[in-house]
Design a protein around this motif. Structure first.
Motif, mmCIF file in Angstrom:
data_model
loop_
_atom_site.group_PDB
_atom_site.id
_atom_site.type_symbol
_atom_site.label_atom_id
_atom_site.label_comp_id
_atom_site.label_asym_id
_atom_site.label_seq_id
_atom_site.Cartn_x
_atom_site.Cartn_y
_atom_site.Cartn_z
ATOM 1 N N UNK A 885 0.863 -1.175 0.000
ATOM 2 C CA UNK A 885 0.000 0.000 0.000
ATOM 3 C C UNK A 885 0.898 1.223 0.000
ATOM 4 N N UNK A 886 0.938 1.929 -1.139
ATOM 5 C CA UNK A 886 1.797 3.105 -1.232
ATOM 6 C C UNK A 886 1.051 4.285 -0.617
ATOM 7 N N UNK A 887 1.668 4.915 0.350
ATOM 8 C CA UNK A 887 1.028 6.003 1.097
ATOM 9 C C UNK A 887 1.201 7.306 0.316
ATOM 10 N N UNK A 888 0.290 7.498 -0.646
ATOM 11 C CA UNK A 888 0.336 8.686 -1.513
ATOM 12 C C UNK A 888 -0.412 9.820 -0.822
ATOM 13 N N UNK A 889 0.186 10.340 0.246
ATOM 14 C CA UNK A 889 -0.476 11.340 1.080
ATOM 15 C C UNK A 889 -0.114 12.737 0.579
ATOM 16 N N UNK A 890 -1.072 13.346 -0.129
ATOM 17 C CA UNK A 890 -0.907 14.707 -0.641
ATOM 18 C C UNK A 890 -2.217 15.465 -0.429
ATOM 19 N N UNK A 891 -2.145 16.770 -0.570
ATOM 20 C CA UNK A 891 -3.336 17.590 -0.297
ATOM 21 C C UNK A 891 -4.098 17.963 -1.569
ATOM 22 N N UNK A 892 -3.707 17.424 -2.710
ATOM 23 C CA UNK A 892 -4.410 17.728 -3.957
ATOM 24 C C UNK A 892 -4.474 16.463 -4.811
ATOM 25 N N UNK A 893 -5.648 16.142 -5.354
ATOM 26 C CA UNK A 893 -5.751 14.945 -6.205
ATOM 27 C C UNK A 893 -4.824 15.004 -7.411
ATOM 28 N N UNK A 894 -4.580 16.189 -7.942
ATOM 29 C CA UNK A 894 -3.710 16.303 -9.110
ATOM 30 C C UNK A 894 -2.295 15.845 -8.778
ATOM 31 N N UNK A 895 -1.822 16.239 -7.577
ATOM 32 C CA UNK A 895 -0.483 15.813 -7.145
ATOM 33 C C UNK A 895 -0.441 14.296 -6.980
ATOM 34 N N UNK A 909 5.233 -5.038 -8.068
ATOM 35 C CA UNK A 909 4.172 -5.942 -7.657
ATOM 36 C C UNK A 909 2.862 -5.194 -7.512
ATOM 37 N N UNK A 910 1.807 -5.863 -7.027
ATOM 38 C CA UNK A 910 0.505 -5.229 -6.856
ATOM 39 C C UNK A 910 0.578 -4.051 -5.876
ATOM 40 N N UNK A 911 -0.263 -3.045 -6.148
ATOM 41 C CA UNK A 911 -0.259 -1.826 -5.333
ATOM 42 C C UNK A 911 -1.671 -1.410 -4.971
ATOM 43 N N UNK A 912 -1.820 -0.932 -3.742
ATOM 44 C CA UNK A 912 -2.951 -0.113 -3.339
ATOM 45 C C UNK A 912 -2.468 1.328 -3.251
ATOM 46 N N UNK A 913 -3.353 2.259 -3.514
ATOM 47 C CA UNK A 913 -2.999 3.668 -3.399
ATOM 48 C C UNK A 913 -3.671 4.214 -2.146
ATOM 49 N N UNK A 914 -2.851 4.537 -1.144
ATOM 50 C CA UNK A 914 -3.373 5.058 0.108
ATOM 51 C C UNK A 914 -3.620 6.556 0.029
ATOM 52 N N UNK A 915 -4.778 6.997 0.527
ATOM 53 C CA UNK A 915 -5.164 8.410 0.544
ATOM 54 C C UNK A 915 -5.445 8.820 1.987
ATOM 55 N N UNK A 916 -4.984 10.010 2.346
ATOM 56 C CA UNK A 916 -5.177 10.521 3.707
ATOM 57 C C UNK A 916 -6.342 11.508 3.720
ATOM 58 N N UNK A 917 -7.286 11.278 4.650
ATOM 59 C CA UNK A 917 -8.456 12.154 4.769
ATOM 60 C C UNK A 917 -8.587 12.761 6.174
ATOM 61 N N UNK A 918 -7.657 12.436 7.056
ATOM 62 C CA UNK A 918 -7.788 12.861 8.449
ATOM 63 C C UNK A 918 -7.381 14.318 8.636
ATOM 64 N N UNK A 919 -8.138 14.999 9.486
ATOM 65 C CA UNK A 919 -7.785 16.368 9.839
ATOM 66 C C UNK A 919 -6.626 16.435 10.805
ATOM 67 N N UNK A 948 -7.176 0.419 -15.495
ATOM 68 C CA UNK A 948 -6.649 -0.476 -16.526
ATOM 69 C C UNK A 948 -5.242 -0.967 -16.226
ATOM 70 N N UNK A 949 -4.608 -0.444 -15.191
ATOM 71 C CA UNK A 949 -3.263 -0.891 -14.848
ATOM 72 C C UNK A 949 -3.328 -2.254 -14.183
ATOM 73 N N UNK A 950 -2.628 -3.259 -14.712
ATOM 74 C CA UNK A 950 -2.758 -4.619 -14.154
ATOM 75 C C UNK A 950 -2.284 -4.737 -12.711
ATOM 76 N N UNK A 951 -1.424 -3.815 -12.261
ATOM 77 C CA UNK A 951 -0.944 -3.901 -10.888
ATOM 78 C C UNK A 951 -1.818 -3.174 -9.881
ATOM 79 N N UNK A 952 -2.830 -2.475 -10.344
ATOM 80 C CA UNK A 952 -3.666 -1.676 -9.445
ATOM 81 C C UNK A 952 -4.653 -2.560 -8.699
ATOM 82 N N UNK A 953 -4.713 -2.409 -7.377
ATOM 83 C CA UNK A 953 -5.620 -3.199 -6.556
ATOM 84 C C UNK A 953 -6.636 -2.339 -5.796
ATOM 85 N N UNK A 954 -6.689 -1.065 -6.064
ATOM 86 C CA UNK A 954 -7.723 -0.252 -5.440
ATOM 87 C C UNK A 954 -7.159 0.849 -4.560
ATOM 88 N N UNK A 955 -8.074 1.590 -3.943
ATOM 89 C CA UNK A 955 -7.721 2.680 -3.038
ATOM 90 C C UNK A 955 -7.775 2.192 -1.601
#
Length: 972
Positions: A885-895, A909-919, A948-955
């Motif tokens: 799970x790659x911790x892609x913690x940024x404050x803008x979806x574009x980033x 290998x397979x990846x999840x994309x981690x998103x931070x929503x906590x205040x 469509x990326x074969x390694x993508x496993x979700x958010x």
């Protein structure tokens, strides 16, 4: 009715294109589902005494011609080598040739890189009366180190007493068998070795009349004979010569190739295409194979092709006819004084053009009728596809049910054995009647018999499925493990669906086409009718071609009318009026059956949906009884005679497993009845794509997960459990990483354990997997980190082991150790190396202690992927785990989008994309604040980018407390 005669030529061509589309539709669907395999086509042609390679076989190499020897060079799966396949024109299968090996030094025999092909070909030279038309020919080919194939020699097998037919080359036995037929139709089974020598006769006595031979496993010969007084099959062992009654065997020799040969049609030309049948088939692949290869479908497709030819034939009578006449004209001299017969003989020649007039309109109507014959044939083809695809998909549901049933039966056998062992123990100490033990044994024997029947039925259904797919029994396939969530499927308003069914069902369309055809045949008029013809003739008469006596051009009209013309017209009209009435009645009956069948299918499907919800509650109740029984078993003691039941847990597990069987049966019925609805609408061809919307395999790529740090609070009460499940369901979460504290202590204390089980069961009801989230920063640096990790994993294993096979368990482990967060990791390379080594050792220990079927994931920062210095660590982590799970913690979806694109470029290998929503997170690392709609936009936009990326496993959402606030806040 619209007059079809008014259709313009372009519209006619469009109609023809529409009619011909089903002829090749199945192939296109197969290519879309399975893809095609790169190959090189090598074709040799036998002409007379020579065998020549065709330099460029082109798009239509006539691979099925017996006079051609066709090879396919196909790359290996790894792409580093190639395999050679010979196309058997008799069985239409690709046969793998032995692996090419270089000849040993000093070996002067035929190289091991050569192989032979036997064919029964027409004899060369002039055919003489009494001479047989076919000869058995041995063709030898060689392959060099570069894989190039070259012809190496041709030899005709001599001294065969009859005509050789049906050669079967058994490479393992080193012999080619064939039938030698005499002029009276008798057949003798004979064989030669691979050198074309050692002509031998087999089964000279007592074999009856052998009519055909073949091999179904590549190592033994099967022949058909009337030895018992009727046609029967026998198997001949080519080595021992033993003959046995035929029993189909599953080939272990690998003779059956997974490659099949199909054709791609482009601009009226067919080119060979190689398709590899995967070992695991999903519903889409099954439907494509049925549409392309099913024998019944292929029969209807051939009938359609024949009817299309008939369309072309129908208008040919309207073409003018050329005719000629050549003869002599002589005066007989019977009534005059002519004495020289030959001197008065003249040459008479006639050349003419003949055109019927009255039949032009009739033939045009017959052409329209032929088009409608093709339309009816197309509808019958569509109906066959509709029936066979529906049957195949229903078999998929049936086989999936039997697979689950067999697993449950295994678990039930274990429960029955526990009960039997208990009564045997009591009987041994004199506390039990033998009757109780016998009852337990009776149940155990019955369960074993039922499981054996389940296995036999599964094998039978799989063979039927292969037959529907046009595959040989020897081809080993399995079905993709999949589940379809059909309990909430909705077909919409029944009245609308009924109208769609009547409009689209091929049975209705076939009758409708026949009714339209009857109208055109009526319009064509009777065969007994007036005729009117026009002819233009040139007539020549003379003593020679240069001395004309007469030289004329005739333009003539001729005609005639039968005295039965009027009666024929009246009878013709009356006949077709009754035919149209009958077809109109049939159309109404068929439409009524379609509506009634659809109503019944919808009713049954709705009943299965209701039953599915009821069985879900049954399973929920039985699962709770298991939990309570275990709880009481842990509390009660054997001394509590009034409350203690030593078999209470066994009984509860047995009841729960029985509900699992009933639930699986309902899922099977739900799937079969869903298929029936599509079948009754006549649109089974669309079934696979519509089922895909409810498939587990489809939603796997959209897996959403959430971190749950405050697990005790979330599972503490029924209200908190319900709140978590409701939030997870609304967010599309199907995996939760539940923090079990450093050593999984939530699994040890009784009350915490029971609350966790209730939480686990609540999540399972909504198809949410519960994973254990483990990890403490001090494990990386402290002396007891390895011990604490081991204790935590062992407690998870022990907890899962205490649950029966079909109870919800902890599905996986997520290790949340972040060496990059420890001071010194960024600045001190020695310190970083020490932390990385410690981290990898902990991952190795976790993997070594976990159950084999349990997945292991880890968290990792973006810098592991984007900075070269950290990529070796990322690759080692990827090798030790099932995903990161790659911790892609940024404050803008574009980033996030820009950075994650680079992450996928480097991912191992397979990846999840981690998103931070906590205040609570730093403002640069979180998307906070977001309302419900803002969160949905971010989730949809980001997930869609990587789908469509074969390694993508979700958010993966961090964390539940932040997600809960977003959904409680709603829409601002």
């Amino acid at each position: 009715m619209h007059n079809r005669q008014a259709v313009e030529q372009e519209a006619d061509m469009a109609l023809v294109r529409e009619l011909t589309a089903p002829v090749f539709f199945g192939q296109q669907q197969l290519f879309a589902a399975l893809g095609t395999t790169d190959h090189e086509l090598v074709v040799f042609e036998v002409t007379g005494q020579t065998v020549k390679r065709i330099p460029e076989p082109g798009t239509a190499p006539r691979v099925r011609s017996e006079a051609r020897v066709v090879f396919f060079r196909i790359p290996d799966d790894c792409g580093e080598g190639w395999s050679l396949y010979h196309f058997d024109s008799r069985s239409f299968q690709l046969r793998a040739l032995p692996e090419i090996k270089a000849p040993e030094a000093g070996d002067e025999s035929e190289s091991s890189d050569s192989f032979v092909v036997f064919k029964a070909l027409s004899r060369t030279g002039r055919w003489l009366p009494g001479e047989q038309d076919l000869a058995l020919v041995r063709l030898r080919f060689e392959v060099d180190d570069e894989g190039e194939i070259r012809f190496a020699g041709k030899k005709k097998v001599r001294d065969i007493p009859g005509e050789p037919v049906l050669p079967v080359h058994l490479r393992g036995a080193g012999r080619a068998f064939f039938l030698s037929r005499d002029n009276e139709g008798g057949s003798t089974l004979m064989s030669v070795d691979e050198a074309g020598e050692d002509l031998s006769t087999h089964l000279e006595e007592g074999a009856g009349t052998i009519s055909r031979i073949y091999s179904d496993d590549g190592s033994t010969l099967v022949f058909e004979s009337d030895k018992p007084g009727y046609q029967a099959l026998y198997r001949l062992d080519p080595v021992t010569g033993e003959v046995a009654d035929y029993r189909r065997i599953e080939a272990e020799t690998g003779e059956q190739s997974r490659y099949i040969l199909r054709s791609r049609y482009v601009d009226g030309t067919a080119s060979p295409v190689v398709v590899r049948v995967p070992e695991t088939l999903g519903v889409r692949e099954v439907a494509a194979l049925v549409t392309a290869q099913n024998p019944e479908v292929s029969l209807k497709r051939a009938e359609l092709a024949a009817s299309l030819v008939e369309v072309g034939i129908a208008t040919l009578p309207n073409y003018p006819s050329f005719y000629f006449e050549l003869g002599t004209v002589s005066q007989a001299g019977l009534f005059n004084d002519q004495t020289s017969f030959f001197s008065q003989t003249l040459i008479d020649g006639l050349l003419g053009l003949f055109q019927p007039l009255l039949d032009i309109r009739r033939n045009r109507e017959l052409w329209r009728a032929a088009q409608l014959t093709a339309e009816a044939a197309r509808s019958r083809l569509d109906n066959e596809v509709n029936e066979r695809v529906a049957e195949a998909v229903k078999l998929c549901f049936e086989v999936a049910y039997l697979d689950e049933l067999e697993s449950v039966q295994d678990a039930l056998l274990g429960v029955y054995e526990q009960r039997q062992a208990y009564y045997e123990t009591l009987e041994s100490v004199g506390d039990s009647l033998g009757l109780q033990r016998m009852a337990a044994e009776k149940i155990l024997v019955a369960a074993s018999s039922e499981q054996a029947h389940t296995r036999r039925r599964r094998a039978f259904l799989m063979n039927r499925l292969k037959q529907l797919c046009g595959l040989a029994r020897e081809v080993r396939i399995s079905l993709a493990p999949d589940a379809f969530h059909l309990s909430e499927a909705d077909f919409g308003e029944g009245s609308v669906l009924r109208e769609l069914a009547v409009l689209n069902h091929p049975q209705v369309r076939a009758v409708n086409a026949e009714l339209k055809k009857a109208r055109f045949l009526e319009s064509a008029g009777p065969e007994v009718r007036g005729i009117l013809n026009v002819a233009a003739e040139y007539e020549y008469t003379g003593k020679s071609t240069s001395s004309a006596v007469t030289d004329v051009i005739n333009l003539t009209f001729s005609g005639g009318i039968s005295t039965a013309h009027g009666k024929a017209a009246r009878l013709h009209t009356a006949y077709w009026r009754h035919v149209k009435d009958a077809l109109g009645i049939e159309l109404g009956l068929v439409a009524g059956r379609v509506r009634q069948g659809l109503d019944e299918a919808l009713m049954d499907f709705k009943a299965s949906q209701d039953d599915s919800r009821a069985k879900a509650w049954d399973a929920r109740y039985a699962l709770e009884k298991v939990r309570v029984a275990r709880l009481y078993a842990a509390i009660d003691t054997a001394g509590d005679a009034d409350t203690y039941d030593p078999l209470a847990v066994v009984t509860a597990e047995q009841e729960y497993l029985s509900t699992v069987v009933r639930t699986a049966r309902v899922k099977r019925d739900l799937g079969i009845r869903y298929v029936n609805v599509w079948r009754e609408t006549g649109r089974s061809r669309l079934l696979a794509d519509n089922l895909w919307a409810y498939s587990d395999l489809r939603v796997e790529g959209r897996t959403a997960s959430v971190w749950l740090w405050e697990t005790r609070a979330a599972m503490d009460t029924e209200e908190s459990r319900d709140a978590f499940v409701a939030t997870a369901r609304e967010a599309g979460v199907n995996r939760v990483y539940a923090y079990l504290y450093s050593d999984s202590r939530l699994l040890t204390e009784m009350m915490d354990r029971e609350r966790f089980i209730l939480f686990l069961n609540a999540c399972a009801r909504e198809n949410i997997e519960v994973w254990a989230l483990l990890g403490e920063p001090e494990w990386l640096t402290g002396p007891d980190g390895m011990i604490e990790l081991t204790r935590g994993v062992d407690r998870i294993n022990a907890f899962n082991a205490s649950r029966s096979g079909f109870e919800p368990k902890i599905s996986g482990i997520k290790i949340d150790l972040e060496p990059h967060s420890v001071p010194g990791w960024e600045t001190d390379s020695a310190r970083r190396e020490e932390l990385n080594v410690s981290f990898l050792r902990l991952l190795k220990r976790a993997r070594s202690r976990m159950a084999e079927d349990m997945p292991l994931w880890a968290d990792g920062p973006v810098k592991w992927f984007t900075q070269e210095v950290h990529r070796p660590l990322m690759r080692q982590v990827a090798r030790l785990t099932d995903g990161i799970t790659v911790m892609a913690y940024f404050n803008a979806p574009e980033t996030t989008s820009r950075v994650v694109a680079k992450v996928f470029d480097e991912a191992a290998g397979p990846l999840e994309v981690g998103l931070e929503f906590s205040g609570k997170a730093p403002p640069s690392d979180t998307l906070y604040p977001l309302d419900r709609d803002g969160w949905a936009l971010v989730e949809q936009d980001l997930s869609r980018q990587w789908m469509e990326n074969p390694g993508y496993r979700g958010l993966s959402f961090h964390d539940y407390s932040a997600l809960k606030l977003i959904f409680e806040r709603g829409t601002d």
